[in-house]
Motif scaffolding. Structure first.
Motif, mmCIF file in Angstrom:
data_model
loop_
_atom_site.group_PDB
_atom_site.id
_atom_site.type_symbol
_atom_site.label_atom_id
_atom_site.label_comp_id
_atom_site.label_asym_id
_atom_site.label_seq_id
_atom_site.Cartn_x
_atom_site.Cartn_y
_atom_site.Cartn_z
ATOM 1 N N ILE A 197 -20.134 79.548 1.211
ATOM 2 C CA ILE A 197 -20.619 78.186 1.015
ATOM 3 C C ILE A 197 -22.011 77.991 1.612
ATOM 4 O O ILE A 197 -22.238 78.224 2.794
ATOM 5 N N ASN A 198 -22.937 77.568 0.749
ATOM 6 C CA ASN A 198 -24.249 77.109 1.195
ATOM 7 C C ASN A 198 -24.684 75.963 0.293
ATOM 8 O O ASN A 198 -23.863 75.395 -0.447
ATOM 9 N N SER A 199 -25.969 75.629 0.319
ATOM 10 C CA SER A 199 -26.432 74.469 -0.443
ATOM 11 C C SER A 199 -26.378 74.698 -1.955
ATOM 12 O O SER A 199 -26.527 73.745 -2.727
ATOM 13 N N GLN A 200 -26.170 75.948 -2.393
ATOM 14 C CA GLN A 200 -26.074 76.243 -3.818
ATOM 15 C C GLN A 200 -24.635 76.182 -4.330
ATOM 16 O O GLN A 200 -24.394 76.331 -5.525
ATOM 17 N N SER A 201 -23.696 75.980 -3.435
ATOM 18 C CA SER A 201 -22.286 76.055 -3.801
ATOM 19 C C SER A 201 -21.831 74.830 -4.578
ATOM 20 O O SER A 201 -22.453 73.767 -4.520
ATOM 21 N N ILE B 165 -15.958 75.008 -2.791
ATOM 22 C CA ILE B 165 -15.719 74.356 -1.508
ATOM 23 C C ILE B 165 -14.259 73.946 -1.369
ATOM 24 O O ILE B 165 -13.627 74.166 -0.330
ATOM 25 N N SER B 166 -13.710 73.358 -2.416
ATOM 26 C CA SER B 166 -12.295 72.956 -2.350
ATOM 27 C C SER B 166 -11.388 74.185 -2.296
ATOM 28 O O SER B 166 -10.336 74.161 -1.646
ATOM 29 N N TYR B 167 -11.818 75.297 -2.948
ATOM 30 C CA TYR B 167 -11.032 76.537 -2.917
ATOM 31 C C TYR B 167 -10.916 77.065 -1.489
ATOM 32 O O TYR B 167 -9.851 77.512 -1.055
ATOM 33 N N LYS C 105 -22.654 70.339 0.897
ATOM 34 C CA LYS C 105 -23.948 70.887 0.492
ATOM 35 C C LYS C 105 -25.095 70.225 1.242
ATOM 36 O O LYS C 105 -26.086 70.868 1.596
ATOM 37 N N ASN C 106 -24.965 68.915 1.518
ATOM 38 C CA ASN C 106 -26.017 68.219 2.266
ATOM 39 C C ASN C 106 -26.139 68.769 3.688
ATOM 40 O O ASN C 106 -27.250 68.936 4.205
ATOM 41 N N VAL C 107 -25.009 69.076 4.302
ATOM 42 C CA VAL C 107 -25.048 69.652 5.651
ATOM 43 C C VAL C 107 -25.680 71.032 5.617
ATOM 44 O O VAL C 107 -26.546 71.369 6.433
ATOM 45 N N SER C 108 -25.263 71.875 4.656
ATOM 46 C CA SER C 108 -25.828 73.218 4.541
ATOM 47 C C SER C 108 -27.320 73.172 4.278
ATOM 48 O O SER C 108 -28.102 73.929 4.865
ATOM 49 N N LEU D 208 -22.274 77.938 5.588
ATOM 50 C CA LEU D 208 -21.237 77.299 6.389
ATOM 51 C C LEU D 208 -19.969 78.132 6.357
ATOM 52 O O LEU D 208 -19.519 78.573 5.303
ATOM 53 N N MET D 209 -19.388 78.336 7.516
ATOM 54 C CA MET D 209 -18.133 79.053 7.634
ATOM 55 C C MET D 209 -16.968 78.103 7.327
ATOM 56 O O MET D 209 -17.105 76.871 7.416
ATOM 57 N N PRO D 210 -15.794 78.647 6.970
ATOM 58 C CA PRO D 210 -14.653 77.782 6.638
ATOM 59 C C PRO D 210 -14.313 76.771 7.715
ATOM 60 O O PRO D 210 -13.993 75.621 7.410
ATOM 61 N N ASN D 211 -14.390 77.174 8.980
ATOM 62 C CA ASN D 211 -14.060 76.216 10.042
ATOM 63 C C ASN D 211 -15.071 75.072 10.107
ATOM 64 O O ASN D 211 -14.721 73.935 10.440
ATOM 65 N N GLU D 212 -16.329 75.347 9.753
ATOM 66 C CA GLU D 212 -17.337 74.299 9.740
ATOM 67 C C GLU D 212 -17.105 73.323 8.587
ATOM 68 O O GLU D 212 -17.299 72.116 8.721
#
Length: 567
Positions: free
Chosen positions: A379-383, A388-390, A413-416, A423-427
């Motif tokens: 997951i990054n800003s291109q995702s 993300i839901s997966y 995506k805004n955070v990334s 972003l890692m899954p926990n984030e």
């Protein structure tokens, strides 16, 4: 570009058409594999391996499943000589494994090579001399006849010393720089060597045709290989071998087309280590076959472990985009890719199919020791919303309503994008919990109590600015009653309430998760989530979370009587 005229094509097409290989669709069986990591690969390292490191690497190659391993050039280095003697004297070579050593066609080198091999259970002695036009003219300054004499003399010496040395020996000959040699001359010199060795069905000879320097497109190399295969003497008693280098970035293609053209054996290295741009990558070759449903006969079920040993021993790094082995080769950052992969995985689960056809994933990452959660959806800003839901579904059991995925996807995506990082899954989970779950401001849900006649009558305790208050509503269910109480008290309206709930985890202590979407007067949908051990309470908490997001987003202040002041 400038200076293009200085380059010419220094290779040669065969004198006859050799195109039978073009009629074959794919490689149907694994070749004989020979690892040259400990010779060709090791000589290309900035810091060559020590004796102890070579012994450990030899064990890695055995674990992978190599049955032929070139262990060095024992006449050229005391370390390589000592390594070979250690393997033999300490009985470290399994009975079904053949070692291979390299020697030039020079008597004192051949003599020391056989001295190093004394007592070997089975060894290939690999003789070579260079044959190309450039080498003949510029380096050796010898005629074709003189080059043939070097090869023939070496072949005779191998027979002589093999007969005088304790051990079991097989012979191999390479016309080094084969790709820059006229095919008819390559054939002439190889046949001259074969006449000395006269191979039989019980004592086959290896003729190795190296792309010492890759000079042509792969189809030319394949045509050269097919020409040699069709015209070599003693062909039924010859094992035709390849040794492709990767100067043009086509080492894998050269090997694959060469096998279609008749080659039965491939020399290469793990991850393509070797001089200049390296040797052909046997990991890629083998797993390409695997992806076609052909057993390569090598073991890459735990590829990350092999990568770790390789990097530690060679002090080199496997590139993140290296086929199959790179850390990012199964990763999907693109939203459309993530969506397709997630749907493909879901389809496999629902259909219980055997064949692997997941979009964008050539093979199942788990077959080579990779993990879906860590490797596939990144997951990054291109995702996209699907990926993300997966991630949250696979890692945390959260199953969003389809309509909610876009809202949460943009939040992530805004955070990334702001942090300029993956972003890692926990984030991602932390973002969800903070922005959507059990939101308590500006209106905090405390508890509720209900009575039922024809409709539910529900009293809800709330806290605003540290002050407690009770509000009352009626409806056809507890959630409807709470919703009506909120709309009546605060003078707000919303429509098209979307609702979904599921158990968060199995077992008697499982929590319920509820998702609610509220559509405001401007058609904006506000999403909230509630998590609680009681399913109805989780629904009420989801409703409060969505309503609080609406209040904050629309900037609706609350007066001291706790009603919303509409702008």
């Amino acid at each position: 570009m400038k200076n293009v005229k200085k380059y010419s094509r220094g290779y040669f097409m065969p004198p006859v058409t050799s195109l039978k290989w073009t009629q074959k669709e794919y490689i149907t069986e694994a070749p004989m594999w020979c690892s040259v990591d400990l010779r060709d690969g090791n000589q290309a390292l900035v810091v060559p391996m020590s004796l102890e490191e070579k012994l450990e690497y030899f064990q890695l190659l055995l674990k992978v499943g190599f049955k032929e391993i070139e262990v060095g050039f024992p006449a050229a280095s005391e370390t390589e000589y000592a390594f070979l003697r250690t393997l033999i004297e300490q009985d470290l070579i399994p009975d079904d494994v053949t070692i291979q050593v390299l020697t030039q066609s020079r008597e004192h080198i051949i003599e020391k090579t056989f001295e190093s091999l004394k007592g070997a259970k089975k060894a290939v002695v690999h003789l070579y001399n260079s044959t190309s036009v450039a080498q003949r003219e510029q380096v050796f300054k010898k005629s074709k006849e003189e080059i043939i004499d070097i090869a023939v003399t070496g072949a005779k010496l191998l027979k002589k010393y093999a007969a005088e040395t304790e051990g079991n020996f097989q012979f191999q000959y390479s016309p080094e720089s084969f790709t820059g040699t006229e095919p008819d001359f390559s054939l002439e010199i190889c046949n001259a060597v074969l006449e000395i060795w006269q191979p039989t069905a019980d004592n086959k000879v290896i003729i190795n045709l190296p792309a010492t320097v890759s000079m042509s497109m792969p189809h030319v190399y394949a045509s050269q290989i097919e020409y040699m295969s069709d015209h070599l003497n003693y062909r039924e008693n010859v094992i035709l071998s390849l040794h492709p280098h990767n100067d043009r970035g086509s080492g894998v293609a050269d090997a694959e087309l060469g096998m279609l053209a008749g080659a039965q054996r491939v020399e290469g290295t793990l991850f393509g280590n070797g001089e200049r741009t390296g040797n052909v990558d046997i990991v890629t070759l083998a797993l390409n076959m695997f992806s076609h449903g052909v057993d390569p006969g090598l073991h890459f079920e735990n590829l990350p472990e092999i990568v770790a040993v390789y990097e530690r021993m060679t002090r080199m790094k496997v590139n993140e985009r290296q086929p199959y082995a790179g850390k990012l080769v199964f990763a999907a950052f693109s939203g459309s890719h993530q969506d397709a992969i997630a749907k493909g995985m879901k389809w496999r689960e629902e259909k219980d199919v055997e064949q692997w056809t997941v979009p964008y994933l050539l093979i199942d990452p788990q077959d080579i020791g990779r993990e879906y959660e860590a490797d596939v959806i990144r997951i990054n800003s291109q995702s996209g919303k699907g990926g993300i839901s997966y991630v949250l579904e696979q890692q945390y059991g959260l199953e969003f309503p389809p309509q909610m995925r876009e809202s949460f996807g943009y939040a992530v995506k805004n955070v990334s994008d702001h942090l300029h990082k993956e972003l890692m899954p926990n984030e991602i989970y932390d973002i969800f919990m903070k922005d959507y779950v059990n939101i308590k401001t500006p209106v905090e849900f405390i508890n509720y109590r209900s009575t039922q006649n024809d409709d539910y009558r529900t009293v809800v305790s709330i806290r605003i600015n540290e002050e407690m208050q009770e509000i009352t509503g009626e409806g056809n269910g507890r959630l409807d009653a709470v919703s009506n109480a909120l709309q009546s008290k605060f003078g707000i309206t919303y429509k098209d309430l979307v609702y979904k709930q599921h158990a968060l985890e199995t077992g008697s202590k499982s929590n319920a998760v509820s998702y609610i979407g509220l559509t405001a007067h401007d058609d904006t949908v506000y999403w909230g989530c509630g998590i609680d051990s009681d399913i109805t309470t989780s629904s009420v908490k989801a409703l409060f979370s969505a309503m609080n997001k609406m209040i904050v987003s629309l900037q609706l202040p609350i007066d001291k009587e706790y009603s919303l002041i509409k702008k």
